[in-house]
Design a protein around this motif. Structure first.
Motif, short mmCIF file in Angstrom:
data_model
loop_
_atom_site.label_atom_id
_atom_site.label_comp_id
_atom_site.label_asym_id
_atom_site.label_seq_id
_atom_site.Cartn_x
_atom_site.Cartn_y
_atom_site.Cartn_z
N PHE A 25 0.83 -1.20 0.00
CA PHE A 25 0.00 0.00 0.00
C PHE A 25 0.87 1.25 0.00
CE2 PHE A 25 -2.17 3.38 2.36
CZ PHE A 25 -3.26 3.57 1.53
N LEU A 26 1.88 1.30 0.86
CA LEU A 26 2.76 2.47 0.93
C LEU A 26 3.55 2.64 -0.37
CD1 LEU A 26 4.06 2.25 4.60
CD2 LEU A 26 2.43 3.87 3.64
N ALA A 27 3.96 1.54 -0.96
CA ALA A 27 4.67 1.62 -2.24
C ALA A 27 3.76 2.18 -3.33
CB ALA A 27 5.20 0.25 -2.65
N GLY A 28 2.50 1.77 -3.32
CA GLY A 28 1.53 2.29 -4.29
C GLY A 28 1.26 3.76 -4.10
N VAL A 29 1.12 4.17 -2.86
CA VAL A 29 0.90 5.60 -2.57
C VAL A 29 2.11 6.42 -3.00
CG1 VAL A 29 0.61 7.28 -0.70
CG2 VAL A 29 -0.77 5.20 -0.72
N ALA A 30 3.30 5.94 -2.69
CA ALA A 30 4.51 6.67 -3.06
C ALA A 30 4.66 6.77 -4.58
CB ALA A 30 5.73 5.97 -2.44
N THR A 31 4.36 5.69 -5.27
CA THR A 31 4.44 5.71 -6.73
C THR A 31 3.44 6.68 -7.32
OG1 THR A 31 5.15 3.41 -6.72
CG2 THR A 31 4.32 4.27 -8.80
N GLY A 32 2.23 6.65 -6.84
CA GLY A 32 1.20 7.59 -7.32
C GLY A 32 1.56 9.03 -7.02
N TRP A 33 2.09 9.26 -5.85
CA TRP A 33 2.47 10.62 -5.46
C TRP A 33 3.59 11.14 -6.36
CZ3 TRP A 33 4.11 12.07 0.24
CH2 TRP A 33 4.18 13.45 0.36
#
Length: 90
Positions: free
Chosen positions: A7-15
């Motif tokens: 989840f954190l990796a996805g958020v960071a990638t999207g950001w």
């Protein structure tokens, strides 16, 4: 634990993706521009290679013709043009 990391990796990638591109329209325009540039480059490359191949074929034909030229029989100087289907001599 794996779910939280994903989840954190996805958020960071999207950001990061959102911070590099202002809008999705800008991203689409950038991709389309890159595609047009690639098409232009590809057309130039194909034209260059086609010209190279054409030159190569022309040179090969020229060399083949020059190799065959000495093998051709020279015209007999004493023979006159054909008359009535028979060759005439002087």
């Amino acid at each position: 634990m794996k779910t939280a990391v994903a989840f954190l990796a996805g958020v960071a990638t999207g950001w990061m993706a959102r911070s590099t591109v202002d809008t999705s329209r800008g991203a689409v325009v950038s991709v389309a521009t890159a595609a047009f540039d690639l098409m232009g480059w590809t057309r130039r490359l194909i034209a260059t290679e086609r010209e190279y191949l054409s030159d190569l074929i022309a040179e090969a034909r020229s060399r083949a013709d020059s190799h065959q030229a000495p093998r051709r029989r020279p015209a007999d100087a004493s023979a006159r043009p054909m008359e009535n289907g028979r060759e005439g001599h002087a």
